[in-house]
Design a protein around this motif. Structure first.
Motif, PDB file in Angstrom:
ATOM      1  N   UNK A 175      21.212  18.148  -7.824  1.00 20.64           N
ATOM      2  CA  UNK A 175      22.073  18.610  -9.154  1.00 20.64           C
ATOM      3  C   UNK A 175      22.128  17.685 -10.550  1.00 20.64           C
ATOM      4  N   UNK A 176      22.934  16.574 -10.440  1.00 20.71           N
ATOM      5  CA  UNK A 176      23.138  15.267 -11.141  1.00 20.71           C
ATOM      6  C   UNK A 176      24.090  15.481 -11.193  1.00 20.71           C
ATOM      7  N   UNK A 177      24.792  15.746  -9.821  1.00 20.17           N
ATOM      8  CA  UNK A 177      26.725  16.038  -9.858  1.00 20.17           C
ATOM      9  C   UNK A 177      27.158  14.481  -9.046  1.00 20.17           C
ATOM     10  N   UNK A 178      25.872  14.059  -8.219  1.00 24.78           N
ATOM     11  CA  UNK A 178      25.459  12.616  -7.655  1.00 24.78           C
ATOM     12  C   UNK A 178      25.015  11.839  -8.002  1.00 24.78           C
ATOM     13  N   UNK A 179      25.386  10.134  -8.389  1.00 24.88           N
ATOM     14  CA  UNK A 179      23.883   9.673  -8.563  1.00 24.88           C
ATOM     15  C   UNK A 179      24.472   8.454  -7.806  1.00 24.88           C
ATOM     16  N   UNK A 238      38.699  10.441 -12.816  1.00 29.38           N
ATOM     17  CA  UNK A 238      38.154  11.850 -12.827  1.00 29.38           C
ATOM     18  C   UNK A 238      37.049  11.699 -13.125  1.00 29.38           C
ATOM     19  N   UNK A 239      36.569  13.132 -13.461  1.00 26.54           N
ATOM     20  CA  UNK A 239      34.785  12.899 -13.745  1.00 26.54           C
ATOM     21  C   UNK A 239      34.575  12.925 -14.634  1.00 26.54           C
ATOM     22  N   UNK A 240      33.837  11.750 -15.101  1.00 23.63           N
ATOM     23  CA  UNK A 240      32.596  11.019 -16.026  1.00 23.63           C
ATOM     24  C   UNK A 240      31.093  11.260 -16.153  1.00 23.63           C
ATOM     25  N   UNK A 241      30.940  11.130 -16.742  1.00 22.15           N
ATOM     26  CA  UNK A 241      29.195  11.404 -17.803  1.00 22.15           C
ATOM     27  C   UNK A 241      28.365   9.820 -17.510  1.00 22.15           C
ATOM     28  N   UNK A 242      29.407   9.174 -17.317  1.00 22.98           N
ATOM     29  CA  UNK A 242      28.758   7.696 -17.128  1.00 22.98           C
ATOM     30  C   UNK A 242      29.539   6.812 -16.154  1.00 22.98           C
ATOM     31  N   UNK A 275      22.805 -13.376  -8.543  1.00 22.57           N
ATOM     32  CA  UNK A 275      21.658 -12.056  -8.520  1.00 22.57           C
ATOM     33  C   UNK A 275      21.911 -11.440  -7.715  1.00 22.57           C
ATOM     34  N   UNK A 276      23.547 -11.318  -6.903  1.00 23.71           N
ATOM     35  CA  UNK A 276      23.465 -11.167  -5.964  1.00 23.71           C
ATOM     36  C   UNK A 276      22.564  -8.707  -5.779  1.00 23.71           C
ATOM     37  N   UNK A 277      22.758  -8.656  -4.827  1.00 18.52           N
ATOM     38  CA  UNK A 277      22.187  -7.508  -5.153  1.00 18.52           C
ATOM     39  C   UNK A 277      23.552  -6.096  -5.304  1.00 18.52           C
ATOM     40  N   UNK A 278      23.491  -5.306  -5.690  1.00 18.73           N
ATOM     41  CA  UNK A 278      24.481  -4.090  -6.197  1.00 18.73           C
ATOM     42  C   UNK A 278      24.153  -3.117  -6.123  1.00 18.73           C
ATOM     43  N   UNK A 279      24.695  -2.088  -4.811  1.00 21.58           N
ATOM     44  CA  UNK A 279      24.944  -0.759  -5.154  1.00 21.58           C
ATOM     45  C   UNK A 279      26.033   0.506  -4.829  1.00 21.58           C
ATOM     46  N   UNK A 280      26.015   1.285  -5.538  1.00 16.23           N
ATOM     47  CA  UNK A 280      26.995   2.463  -5.383  1.00 16.23           C
ATOM     48  C   UNK A 280      26.736   3.910  -5.858  1.00 16.23           C
ATOM     49  N   UNK A 281      27.437   4.471  -4.755  1.00 16.70           N
ATOM     50  CA  UNK A 281      27.219   5.987  -4.770  1.00 16.70           C
ATOM     51  C   UNK A 281      28.983   6.494  -4.912  1.00 16.70           C
ATOM     52  N   UNK A 282      28.203   8.072  -6.157  1.00 18.59           N
ATOM     53  CA  UNK A 282      29.782   8.442  -6.125  1.00 18.59           C
ATOM     54  C   UNK A 282      29.237   9.823  -6.842  1.00 18.59           C
ATOM     55  N   UNK A 283      30.453  10.657  -7.857  1.00 18.44           N
ATOM     56  CA  UNK A 283      30.006  11.974  -8.390  1.00 18.44           C
ATOM     57  C   UNK A 283      30.406  11.488  -9.768  1.00 18.44           C
ATOM     58  N   UNK A 284      29.750  12.337 -10.092  1.00 25.00           N
ATOM     59  CA  UNK A 284      29.618  11.764 -11.726  1.00 25.00           C
ATOM     60  C   UNK A 284      29.163  14.222 -12.401  1.00 25.00           C
ATOM     61  N   UNK A 285      29.373  13.711 -13.870  1.00 24.66           N
ATOM     62  CA  UNK A 285      29.299  15.150 -14.751  1.00 24.66           C
ATOM     63  C   UNK A 285      28.300  16.032 -14.498  1.00 24.66           C
ATOM     64  N   UNK A 286      27.712  16.553 -14.113  1.00 28.91           N
ATOM     65  CA  UNK A 286      26.663  17.229 -14.424  1.00 28.91           C
ATOM     66  C   UNK A 286      25.701  17.713 -15.836  1.00 28.91           C
ATOM     67  N   UNK A 287      25.272  17.156 -16.344  1.00 30.93           N
ATOM     68  CA  UNK A 287      24.954  17.929 -17.865  1.00 30.93           C
ATOM     69  C   UNK A 287      23.310  18.991 -17.302  1.00 30.93           C
ATOM     70  N   UNK A 288      23.305  19.639 -16.159  1.00 32.65           N
ATOM     71  CA  UNK A 288      21.830  20.355 -15.929  1.00 32.65           C
ATOM     72  C   UNK A 288      21.897  21.221 -16.264  1.00 32.65           C
ATOM     73  N   UNK A 289      21.397  22.886 -16.130  1.00 34.85           N
ATOM     74  CA  UNK A 289      22.060  23.997 -16.262  1.00 34.85           C
ATOM     75  C   UNK A 289      22.854  24.330 -14.930  1.00 34.85           C
ATOM     76  N   UNK A 290      23.612  25.784 -15.494  1.00 33.17           N
ATOM     77  CA  UNK A 290      24.731  25.645 -14.880  1.00 33.17           C
ATOM     78  C   UNK A 290      25.179  24.697 -13.744  1.00 33.17           C
ATOM     79  N   UNK A 310      30.591  21.287 -11.573  1.00 35.83           N
ATOM     80  CA  UNK A 310      31.567  20.369 -12.543  1.00 35.83           C
ATOM     81  C   UNK A 310      33.137  21.123 -12.059  1.00 35.83           C
ATOM     82  N   UNK A 311      33.218  22.310 -11.215  1.00 37.79           N
ATOM     83  CA  UNK A 311      34.459  22.927 -11.322  1.00 37.79           C
ATOM     84  C   UNK A 311      35.105  22.208 -10.413  1.00 37.79           C
ATOM     85  N   UNK A 312      33.767  22.479  -9.121  1.00 33.08           N
ATOM     86  CA  UNK A 312      33.743  22.371  -8.194  1.00 33.08           C
ATOM     87  C   UNK A 312      34.483  21.465  -8.203  1.00 33.08           C
ATOM     88  N   UNK A 313      34.164  19.843  -8.176  1.00 28.59           N
ATOM     89  CA  UNK A 313      34.801  18.927  -8.432  1.00 28.59           C
ATOM     90  C   UNK A 313      35.531  18.435  -8.921  1.00 28.59           C
TER      91      UNK A 313
END
Length: 213
Positions: A200-204, A177-181, A141-156, A161-164
């Protein structure tokens, strides 16, 4: 395998430019780091692993949570970067913070950790080999956190995505490579997986607890 000799050019410049400033971190990323550390629910005396710690940008928040009775262990593969990381540790006189030069896929860890942070470390959280090597050293039950880039489905989002994609081409050869999940590899091993999107959905930022073995 990522190595010092293969550090991307931009990474080398950043390391050298920030070397005189041990506590440097981008101001826009600090609130996300704080949020990531908060999601770990650390307590004084805990032992936390910061895998892919870079220059130690998350160390101040981790150290403050575990106190001087706890321990912060950072993993970093780039010797150039570790010089800066160690300067931060020394400047702040953190006797309970240590950085290990290693590859997360093969590092030999000892003991158990209460929590795991992987901030901007897709080479680790998206690598089944790295995860299978690290997870046995986490408590149930250890707590885990991670941050990174993702494919953005938002307008524009296609602009971001191209810049990433361009940025990823300039990154380490092992960076996925870039992924949605991007959390799909690790997510199946976590309970209560939570995802927060940024920029704008490019990071999570993802967080959860390790399923009991």
């Amino acid at each position: 395998m990522r190595s010092d000799a293969k550090d991307p050019l931009y990474s080398r410049y950043l390391v050298y430019l920030t070397r005189p400033f041990p506590d440097f971190d981008f101001s826009f990323i600090k609130p996300v780091r704080q949020k990531a550390v908060e999601s770990l629910n650390l307590m004084e005396g805990d032992r936390v692993l910061d895998a892919g710690c870079g220059q130690g940008g998350s160390f101040p928040y981790l150290q403050q949570c575990v106190g001087f009775s706890g321990e912060v262990i950072g993993l970093e593969i780039s010797p150039r970067t570790i010089i800066n990381t160690q300067k931060r540790i020394t400047k702040n006189k953190w006797n309970n913070v240590k950085v290990i030069e290693c590859d997360a896929r093969t590092v030999n860890l000892t003991g158990k950790f209460d929590a795991l942070l992987m901030f901007a470390a897709p080479d680790i959280f998206a690598s089944e080999k790295a995860i299978s090597n690290i997870f046995p050293h986490l408590k149930d039950n250890a707590h885990i956190a991670f941050f990174g880039a993702k494919f953005s489905d938002r307008p524009f989002g296609w602009i971001l995505n191209s810049l990433l994609k361009i940025t990823l081409k300039l990154s380490f050869s092992t960076t996925p490579g870039l992924e949605r999940e991007p959390w799909r590899v690790i997510g199946k091993q976590l309970n209560d997986l939570k995802i927060i999107e940024y920029f704008f959905g490019s990071m999570f930022l993802a967080s959860g607890t390790l399923k009991s073995k």
